[in-house]
Design a protein around this motif. Sequence first.
Motif, PDB file in Angstrom:
ATOM      1  N   PRO A 156       0.799  -1.231   0.000  1.00  0.00           N
ATOM      2  CA  PRO A 156       0.000   0.000   0.000  1.00  0.00           C
ATOM      3  C   PRO A 156       0.828   1.276   0.000  1.00  0.00           C
ATOM      4  N   ARG A 157       2.125   1.163   0.340  1.00  0.00           N
ATOM      5  CA  ARG A 157       2.983   2.349   0.442  1.00  0.00           C
ATOM      6  C   ARG A 157       4.229   2.264  -0.436  1.00  0.00           C
ATOM      7  N   LYS A 168       3.740   7.333   2.908  1.00  0.00           N
ATOM      8  CA  LYS A 168       2.355   7.710   2.644  1.00  0.00           C
ATOM      9  C   LYS A 168       1.665   6.629   1.805  1.00  0.00           C
ATOM     10  N   LYS A 169       0.370   6.522   1.974  1.00  0.00           N
ATOM     11  CA  LYS A 169      -0.415   5.547   1.226  1.00  0.00           C
ATOM     12  C   LYS A 169      -0.512   5.989  -0.228  1.00  0.00           C
ATOM     13  N   ILE A 170      -0.409   5.043  -1.159  1.00  0.00           N
ATOM     14  CA  ILE A 170      -0.390   5.351  -2.587  1.00  0.00           C
ATOM     15  C   ILE A 170      -1.687   4.902  -3.244  1.00  0.00           C
ATOM     16  N   HIS A 220      -1.568  10.809   3.478  1.00  0.00           N
ATOM     17  CA  HIS A 220      -1.262  10.315   4.817  1.00  0.00           C
ATOM     18  C   HIS A 220      -2.458   9.491   5.282  1.00  0.00           C
ATOM     19  N   TYR A 221      -2.246   8.205   5.440  1.00  0.00           N
ATOM     20  CA  TYR A 221      -3.314   7.271   5.822  1.00  0.00           C
ATOM     21  C   TYR A 221      -4.328   7.126   4.681  1.00  0.00           C
ATOM     22  N   GLU A 222      -5.517   6.614   5.006  1.00  0.00           N
ATOM     23  CA  GLU A 222      -6.481   6.299   3.950  1.00  0.00           C
ATOM     24  C   GLU A 222      -7.195   7.557   3.465  1.00  0.00           C
TER      25      GLU A 222
END
Length: 232
Positions: free
Chosen positions: A28-29, A96-98, A156-158
């Motif tokens: 996810p990152r 960070k989430k991508i 940052h996060y979902e």
Amino acid sequence: MNRYSINEFIEKTKQEDKGEGLFELETPRMLEVNLQSQVWAKAGAMVSYRGQIKFEREGILDHGLGKLFKKALSGEGTSLMKAVGDGKLYLADQGKKISILQLTGDSIFVNGNDLLAFEPSISWDIKLMRRVAGMLSGGLFNIKLEGSGMVAITSHYEPLTLLVSESNPVYTDPNATVAWSGNLEPEFVTDVSLKTFLGRGSGESVQMKFSGNGFVVVQPYEEVYYSQSSQS
């Protein structure tokens, strides 16, 4: 296999080919780019690569004088690098989430700090937010991306996507706003009554108001932006 052994760790975390095309979410990152020609990425986002890949800092005239002038005016610290070659490239940005977006002739605005990578087939332009520049640390700018191709953005996060309609506008904190649909033009409004609660150094609470029909993406985090002049 022994629990917590090195072999178990390798098995759980090893890279896998998913066959999803140019952009793949390895985690996810962590973005995997299956590079065959070239791609634009945020400078400093390279974590690892294999194969024959060369990296070039964006040149002064890579995108034309107009964009160079806008970048100088915006004072922003984000710059791009061009990865050219054949191999696998791994990109990340501070954990960070991508999110991967496939544009098909449409457009999207992305906060300049939240753009990770995009295909050369995507056209882009810097949009300055002059009205809000003096109200936030380092100012704020965004990039309009349009055309057909893949774009990778970070949060940052979902991320949370809010739908905007004519009868139901959306207000957001600029520091928590990641992206919005290309047909929307945010209006900046202030609310002095929120000063005590939000503690803005400027004495005003700056909000982005989105009206019309489209969407806006926010993150559960207030990002602080720094201009080039404030970076050491």
